[in-house]
Scaffold this motif. Structure first.
Motif, PDB file in Angstrom:
ATOM      1  N   MET A 142      -6.452  -1.128  -0.548  1.00  0.00           N
ATOM      2  CA  MET A 142      -5.904  -0.585  -1.803  1.00  0.00           C
ATOM      3  C   MET A 142      -4.600   0.157  -1.568  1.00  0.00           C
ATOM      4  O   MET A 142      -3.633  -0.016  -2.318  1.00  0.00           O
ATOM      5  CB  MET A 142      -6.906   0.379  -2.460  1.00  0.00           C
ATOM      6  CG  MET A 142      -7.973  -0.277  -3.275  1.00  0.00           C
ATOM      7  SD  MET A 142      -8.915   0.941  -4.195  1.00  0.00           S
ATOM      8  CE  MET A 142      -9.806   1.796  -2.898  1.00  0.00           C
ATOM      9  N   LEU A 143      -4.556   0.977  -0.539  1.00  0.00           N
ATOM     10  CA  LEU A 143      -3.338   1.736  -0.262  1.00  0.00           C
ATOM     11  C   LEU A 143      -2.187   0.812   0.109  1.00  0.00           C
ATOM     12  O   LEU A 143      -1.047   1.030  -0.318  1.00  0.00           O
ATOM     13  CB  LEU A 143      -3.588   2.786   0.814  1.00  0.00           C
ATOM     14  CG  LEU A 143      -4.525   3.927   0.393  1.00  0.00           C
ATOM     15  CD1 LEU A 143      -4.780   4.870   1.564  1.00  0.00           C
ATOM     16  CD2 LEU A 143      -3.984   4.680  -0.813  1.00  0.00           C
ATOM     17  N   LEU A 144      -2.466  -0.224   0.885  1.00  0.00           N
ATOM     18  CA  LEU A 144      -1.419  -1.188   1.239  1.00  0.00           C
ATOM     19  C   LEU A 144      -0.917  -1.954   0.012  1.00  0.00           C
ATOM     20  O   LEU A 144       0.253  -2.342  -0.046  1.00  0.00           O
ATOM     21  CB  LEU A 144      -1.922  -2.159   2.301  1.00  0.00           C
ATOM     22  CG  LEU A 144      -2.163  -1.554   3.688  1.00  0.00           C
ATOM     23  CD1 LEU A 144      -2.785  -2.581   4.627  1.00  0.00           C
ATOM     24  CD2 LEU A 144      -0.874  -0.989   4.274  1.00  0.00           C
ATOM     25  N   CYS A 145      -1.784  -2.148  -0.964  1.00  0.00           N
ATOM     26  CA  CYS A 145      -1.409  -2.840  -2.215  1.00  0.00           C
ATOM     27  C   CYS A 145      -0.855  -1.872  -3.259  1.00  0.00           C
ATOM     28  O   CYS A 145      -0.527  -2.293  -4.372  1.00  0.00           O
ATOM     29  CB  CYS A 145      -2.625  -3.564  -2.805  1.00  0.00           C
ATOM     30  SG  CYS A 145      -3.199  -4.956  -1.843  1.00  0.00           S
ATOM     31  N   ARG A 146      -0.769  -0.593  -2.908  1.00  0.00           N
ATOM     32  CA  ARG A 146      -0.325   0.445  -3.851  1.00  0.00           C
ATOM     33  C   ARG A 146      -1.182   0.435  -5.108  1.00  0.00           C
ATOM     34  O   ARG A 146      -0.696   0.510  -6.228  1.00  0.00           O
ATOM     35  CB  ARG A 146       1.158   0.278  -4.169  1.00  0.00           C
ATOM     36  CG  ARG A 146       2.020   0.473  -2.929  1.00  0.00           C
ATOM     37  CD  ARG A 146       3.477   0.210  -3.113  1.00  0.00           C
ATOM     38  NE  ARG A 146       3.973   0.557  -4.439  1.00  0.00           N
ATOM     39  CZ  ARG A 146       5.038  -0.010  -4.979  1.00  0.00           C
ATOM     40  NH1 ARG A 146       5.710  -0.927  -4.317  1.00  0.00           N
ATOM     41  NH2 ARG A 146       5.452   0.346  -6.171  1.00  0.00           N
ATOM     42  N   ALA A 147      -2.481   0.331  -4.902  1.00  0.00           N
ATOM     43  CA  ALA A 147      -3.427   0.212  -6.007  1.00  0.00           C
ATOM     44  C   ALA A 147      -4.624   1.145  -5.823  1.00  0.00           C
ATOM     45  O   ALA A 147      -5.773   0.733  -5.984  1.00  0.00           O
ATOM     46  CB  ALA A 147      -3.902  -1.233  -6.125  1.00  0.00           C
ATOM     47  N   ALA A 148      -4.369   2.410  -5.497  1.00  0.00           N
ATOM     48  CA  ALA A 148      -5.463   3.359  -5.300  1.00  0.00           C
ATOM     49  C   ALA A 148      -6.200   3.590  -6.614  1.00  0.00           C
ATOM     50  O   ALA A 148      -5.596   3.930  -7.632  1.00  0.00           O
ATOM     51  CB  ALA A 148      -4.927   4.682  -4.757  1.00  0.00           C
ATOM     52  N   HIS A 149      -7.499   3.381  -6.584  1.00  0.00           N
ATOM     53  CA  HIS A 149      -8.359   3.582  -7.751  1.00  0.00           C
ATOM     54  C   HIS A 149      -9.717   4.023  -7.204  1.00  0.00           C
ATOM     55  O   HIS A 149     -10.473   3.191  -6.679  1.00  0.00           O
ATOM     56  CB  HIS A 149      -8.466   2.276  -8.554  1.00  0.00           C
ATOM     57  CG  HIS A 149      -9.249   2.396  -9.814  1.00  0.00           C
ATOM     58  ND1 HIS A 149      -8.866   3.205 -10.861  1.00  0.00           N
ATOM     59  CD2 HIS A 149     -10.407   1.805 -10.202  1.00  0.00           C
ATOM     60  CE1 HIS A 149      -9.744   3.095 -11.839  1.00  0.00           C
ATOM     61  NE2 HIS A 149     -10.690   2.257 -11.461  1.00  0.00           N
TER      62      HIS A 149
END
Length: 165
Positions: free
Chosen positions: A112-119
């Protein structure tokens, strides 16, 4: 000591009653509609069309703090979906339940962090997959598409106009 005890109290200001009702009503309506969509009589539950518990946590972010970076469409849909992919992948190759859960959640955070998608609820998505090897054996990577991506997209699609009202 008094300062320490006060620091254990709420960190968030009390919202106006109307705002709290608006957020709760939004989540209620959205989850009910998504539930009707995916649990309708013509839907085959074997396809993985059902509600999962992390959708409740996603709804808290989408309807209570819609301006948070953690509640943006990219974070919700991509975060939940990549976490599901990681959870399924780990579940398919790691037999030990404790290692499977730890690797699924830790790996999903990394991706998620690598995809800039923290949820944050996505950690629970990965854990849901890791805790249900029988369902993963049945659905495989389809789990990431339905219920996860489809349900996440439906919640976002309902939250966007609701936030604008």
């Amino acid at each position: 000591m008094n300062h320490f005890l006060r620091s254990l109290g709420p960190a968030v200001a009390r919202p106006p009653l109307a705002e709290a009702v608006r957020a709760g009503l939004g989540a209620l309506v959205a989850l009910a509609l998504v539930g009707l969509l995916v649990l309708g009589p013509t839907v085959d539950l074997g396809l993985g069309l059902y509600l999962i518990a992390p959708f409740g946590a996603s709804s808290v972010l989408l309807f209570a703090v819609p301006n948070s970076p953690l509640a943006q469409p990219w974070s919700v849909i991509v975060g939940n979906t990549v976490a599901a992919l990681v959870g399924v992948a780990v579940c398919l190759v790691v037999p030990d339940p404790t290692a499977r859960i730890a690797l699924a959640v830790g790996g999903s955070i990394l991706v998620m962090l690598l995809c800039r998608a923290a949820h944050p609820p996505a950690g629970a998505v990965a854990m849901t997959a890791a805790m249900n090897p029988e369902a993963v054996q049945h659905l495989g990577f389809w789990f990431a598409l339905a219920p996860v991506a489809l349900g996440s997209a439906a919640l976002v699609a309902l939250a966007i106009p609701y936030a604008r009202l």
